[in-house]
Design a protein around this motif. Structure first.
Motif, PDB file in Angstrom:
ATOM      1  N   ALA A  95      35.763  47.871  40.310  1.00 36.88           N
ATOM      2  CA  ALA A  95      36.062  47.309  41.275  1.00 36.88           C
ATOM      3  C   ALA A  95      35.917  45.706  40.093  1.00 36.88           C
ATOM      4  O   ALA A  95      34.587  46.174  39.689  1.00 36.88           O
ATOM      5  N   PRO A  96      35.938  44.391  39.833  1.00 38.76           N
ATOM      6  CA  PRO A  96      35.606  43.200  39.424  1.00 38.76           C
ATOM      7  C   PRO A  96      34.203  43.273  39.782  1.00 38.76           C
ATOM      8  O   PRO A  96      34.279  42.803  41.341  1.00 38.76           O
ATOM      9  N   SER A  97      33.298  42.474  39.711  1.00 42.63           N
ATOM     10  CA  SER A  97      31.878  42.083  39.779  1.00 42.63           C
ATOM     11  C   SER A  97      32.428  40.328  40.989  1.00 42.63           C
ATOM     12  O   SER A  97      32.192  40.970  42.071  1.00 42.63           O
ATOM     13  N   GLU A  98      33.570  40.199  40.794  1.00 45.06           N
ATOM     14  CA  GLU A  98      34.277  39.248  41.826  1.00 45.06           C
ATOM     15  C   GLU A  98      34.194  39.880  42.710  1.00 45.06           C
ATOM     16  O   GLU A  98      34.025  39.214  44.606  1.00 45.06           O
ATOM     17  N   ALA A  99      35.385  40.611  43.216  1.00 46.82           N
ATOM     18  CA  ALA A  99      35.995  41.031  43.539  1.00 46.82           C
ATOM     19  C   ALA A  99      35.029  41.624  44.942  1.00 46.82           C
ATOM     20  O   ALA A  99      34.135  41.535  46.465  1.00 46.82           O
ATOM     21  N   ILE A 100      32.976  42.559  43.842  1.00 53.15           N
ATOM     22  CA  ILE A 100      32.539  43.212  44.987  1.00 53.15           C
ATOM     23  C   ILE A 100      31.717  41.409  45.679  1.00 53.15           C
ATOM     24  O   ILE A 100      31.096  42.349  46.804  1.00 53.15           O
TER      25      ILE A 100
END
Length: 140
Positions: A75-80
Protein backbone atom coordinates in the motif's frame (compact mmCIF):
# COMPACT_ATOMS: atom_id res chain seq x y z
CA UNK A 1 53.27 14.28 3.69
CA UNK A 2 49.56 13.59 4.38
CA UNK A 3 48.53 9.98 5.03
CA UNK A 4 46.58 8.32 2.21
CA UNK A 5 43.95 5.59 2.21
CA UNK A 6 40.76 4.96 4.12
CA UNK A 7 40.23 6.68 7.43
CA UNK A 8 37.77 4.59 9.49
CA UNK A 9 38.16 6.80 12.57
CA UNK A 10 37.16 9.87 10.55
CA UNK A 11 34.18 8.07 8.98
CA UNK A 12 33.01 6.86 12.39
CA UNK A 13 33.30 10.37 13.83
CA UNK A 14 31.36 11.90 10.93
CA UNK A 15 28.68 9.18 11.17
CA UNK A 16 28.25 9.77 14.90
CA UNK A 17 28.08 13.53 14.33
CA UNK A 18 25.35 13.07 11.70
CA UNK A 19 23.36 10.80 14.05
CA UNK A 20 23.66 13.31 16.91
CA UNK A 21 22.49 16.15 14.68
CA UNK A 22 19.49 14.11 13.50
CA UNK A 23 18.51 13.29 17.08
CA UNK A 24 19.09 16.87 18.26
CA UNK A 25 16.81 18.21 15.54
CA UNK A 26 13.80 16.75 17.34
CA UNK A 27 12.68 14.94 14.20
CA UNK A 28 13.57 11.38 15.23
CA UNK A 29 10.12 10.09 14.26
CA UNK A 30 10.71 11.20 10.66
CA UNK A 31 13.91 9.14 10.48
CA UNK A 32 12.19 6.16 12.12
CA UNK A 33 9.37 6.46 9.59
CA UNK A 34 11.89 6.36 6.73
CA UNK A 35 13.42 3.18 8.18
CA UNK A 36 9.94 1.67 8.66
CA UNK A 37 9.01 2.45 5.05
CA UNK A 38 12.25 0.91 3.76
CA UNK A 39 11.75 -2.27 5.80
CA UNK A 40 8.02 -2.78 5.28
CA UNK A 41 6.57 -1.01 2.24
CA UNK A 42 6.66 -2.44 -1.27
CA UNK A 43 4.26 -0.36 -3.32
CA UNK A 44 3.82 -0.80 -6.15
CA UNK A 45 4.85 -4.41 -5.73
CA UNK A 46 8.32 -5.20 -7.08
CA UNK A 47 8.84 -7.80 -9.77
CA UNK A 48 11.86 -10.01 -9.06
CA UNK A 49 14.06 -11.00 -12.01
CA UNK A 50 13.41 -14.71 -11.34
CA UNK A 51 9.87 -15.99 -10.78
CA UNK A 52 9.40 -17.32 -7.26
CA UNK A 53 12.23 -15.29 -5.72
CA UNK A 54 10.24 -12.29 -4.45
CA UNK A 55 11.33 -12.59 -0.81
CA UNK A 56 14.99 -13.33 -1.60
CA UNK A 57 15.03 -10.36 -3.99
CA UNK A 58 13.38 -7.91 -1.57
CA UNK A 59 15.23 -9.00 1.56
CA UNK A 60 18.66 -8.82 -0.11
CA UNK A 61 17.90 -5.53 -1.82
CA UNK A 62 16.92 -3.88 1.46
CA UNK A 63 19.77 -5.28 3.56
CA UNK A 64 17.37 -7.43 5.61
CA UNK A 65 18.68 -10.87 4.69
CA UNK A 66 18.71 -13.42 7.53
CA UNK A 67 15.86 -11.61 9.26
CA UNK A 68 13.61 -14.46 10.45
CA UNK A 69 10.30 -12.85 9.47
CA UNK A 70 9.52 -9.64 7.64
CA UNK A 71 6.26 -8.38 6.20
CA UNK A 72 5.96 -6.08 3.21
CA UNK A 73 2.86 -3.90 3.03
CA UNK A 74 1.45 -3.50 -0.48
CA UNK A 75 0.00 0.00 0.00
CA UNK A 76 1.19 3.58 -0.50
CA UNK A 77 3.07 5.18 2.39
CA UNK A 78 0.35 7.84 2.78
CA UNK A 79 -2.28 5.14 3.32
CA UNK A 80 -0.08 3.37 5.85
CA UNK A 81 0.70 6.55 7.79
CA UNK A 82 -3.02 7.40 7.83
CA UNK A 83 -3.57 4.32 10.03
CA UNK A 84 -1.97 6.44 12.76
CA UNK A 85 -4.90 8.86 12.54
CA UNK A 86 -8.22 8.60 10.70
CA UNK A 87 -7.83 5.12 9.16
CA UNK A 88 -6.77 3.26 12.30
CA UNK A 89 -8.15 2.22 15.65
CA UNK A 90 -5.94 3.04 18.68
CA UNK A 91 -5.02 -0.05 20.70
CA UNK A 92 -2.94 1.70 23.37
CA UNK A 93 0.79 2.02 23.79
CA UNK A 94 1.12 3.87 20.49
CA UNK A 95 -0.26 0.90 18.51
CA UNK A 96 -2.99 1.32 15.89
CA UNK A 97 -4.90 -1.31 13.92
CA UNK A 98 -5.96 -0.59 10.36
CA UNK A 99 -9.71 -0.28 9.85
CA UNK A 100 -9.45 -1.85 6.40
CA UNK A 101 -7.84 -5.04 5.17
CA UNK A 102 -4.48 -4.33 3.56
CA UNK A 103 -2.52 -6.62 1.21
CA UNK A 104 0.71 -7.85 2.82
CA UNK A 105 3.42 -10.29 1.86
CA UNK A 106 5.17 -12.12 4.72
CA UNK A 107 8.63 -13.58 4.11
CA UNK A 108 10.01 -16.33 6.37
CA UNK A 109 13.67 -17.30 6.40
CA UNK A 110 14.63 -20.99 6.18
CA UNK A 111 18.15 -21.55 7.62
CA UNK A 112 18.36 -25.02 6.06
CA UNK A 113 18.17 -23.60 2.54
CA UNK A 114 19.60 -20.16 3.44
CA UNK A 115 16.71 -18.54 1.60
CA UNK A 116 13.13 -17.33 1.80
CA UNK A 117 11.50 -20.22 -0.08
CA UNK A 118 7.88 -19.25 0.58
CA UNK A 119 6.03 -16.01 0.83
CA UNK A 120 2.52 -15.63 2.15
CA UNK A 121 0.40 -13.05 0.33
CA UNK A 122 -2.86 -12.17 2.10
CA UNK A 123 -5.07 -9.20 2.89
CA UNK A 124 -5.58 -8.52 6.59
CA UNK A 125 -5.79 -5.80 9.18
CA UNK A 126 -2.35 -4.72 10.29
CA UNK A 127 -1.05 -3.30 13.58
CA UNK A 128 1.59 -0.60 13.52
CA UNK A 129 3.29 1.57 16.10
CA UNK A 130 2.87 5.31 15.58
CA UNK A 131 4.75 8.40 16.67
CA UNK A 132 3.51 11.88 15.76
CA UNK A 133 1.04 10.33 13.30
CA UNK A 134 3.78 8.45 11.40
CA UNK A 135 4.28 4.68 11.25
CA UNK A 136 7.52 3.64 12.98
CA UNK A 137 6.98 -0.02 13.91
CA UNK A 138 5.29 -3.06 12.38
CA UNK A 139 3.81 -5.68 14.66
CA UNK A 140 4.24 -9.14 13.12
Amino acid sequence: MAPRGPRPALLLTLGLLAACLALASGQTWVELNKIFLNHHVDYPRSSPPIIGSYCDFEMRGRGLYWTQVNTFIEAPSEAINSICSENGTPLGGGLHQSKAFIPVNTCRYDPQTDSYPHDEFVSRKIVIGCWNKLAVYFRE
